[in-house]
Design a protein around this motif. Sequence first.
Motif, short mmCIF file in Angstrom:
data_model
loop_
_atom_site.label_atom_id
_atom_site.label_comp_id
_atom_site.label_asym_id
_atom_site.label_seq_id
_atom_site.Cartn_x
_atom_site.Cartn_y
_atom_site.Cartn_z
N PHE A 29 4.39 51.39 54.36
CA PHE A 29 4.19 51.40 52.92
C PHE A 29 3.03 50.49 52.57
N PHE A 30 2.16 50.96 51.69
CA PHE A 30 1.05 50.16 51.18
C PHE A 30 1.07 50.20 49.65
N ASP A 31 0.65 49.12 49.05
CA ASP A 31 0.51 49.01 47.60
C ASP A 31 -0.90 48.51 47.33
N THR A 32 -1.68 49.23 46.56
CA THR A 32 -3.08 48.84 46.37
C THR A 32 -3.21 47.46 45.75
N ILE A 74 3.20 55.79 52.96
CA ILE A 74 3.46 55.90 51.53
C ILE A 74 2.52 54.90 50.85
N LEU A 75 1.89 55.33 49.75
CA LEU A 75 0.96 54.48 49.02
C LEU A 75 1.35 54.45 47.55
N ALA A 76 1.51 53.26 47.00
CA ALA A 76 1.68 53.08 45.56
C ALA A 76 0.37 52.53 45.02
N VAL A 77 -0.14 53.14 43.96
CA VAL A 77 -1.41 52.70 43.39
C VAL A 77 -1.19 52.12 42.00
N GLY A 78 -2.10 51.24 41.60
CA GLY A 78 -2.04 50.67 40.26
C GLY A 78 -2.09 51.77 39.20
#
Length: 172
Positions: A29-32, A74-78
């Motif tokens: 998981f990554f979050d920008t 999985i990527l969550a972006v602003g």
Amino acid sequence: MERIILIGFMGAGKTTLGKALAEALTIPFFDTDALIEQRTNSSISAIFLNHGESYFRNLEKETIEQLPKDSTYILAVGGGLPCFNNLMETLNGLGTTVYLKHDVTTLSKRLTDDSEQRPLVAEKSGDALISYIQEKVDDRELIYSKAQLILEEAEQTSEGLIRRLNLLHQKS
């Protein structure tokens, strides 16, 4: 499974759902925002305060450009990221984009509890916060709706998202 990118307004639950989904699927998981804070050794609030929104939007673009192109995650972006620098199209090319859609009332309740961490709403409350959210959601809806999958509030669980992704991939 490919990359899944979660988009939506601030407070939509992108990070929370993204972490749960990554855990359920046992993928990274990554979050920008977190990636930007690590890279700059500064909080998002401090970046806005010291350098302004334009600088921050450029950091978001660089962060997306530096993501791995050949791995699953999985990527969550602003919340604003898809709306600047033509990044919605970039995200659609990177993987399956999922818009976490909420009504203004839900977003307002969530942001009221967390406003000090969010520079764009830190000074707003009550009717001013609701008006700001409504205006921004209206402005961004056209971009957000370019996501390959729109997930209504009731479906926003890792199980609901996995089910919808499976249906989406069966159709294609």
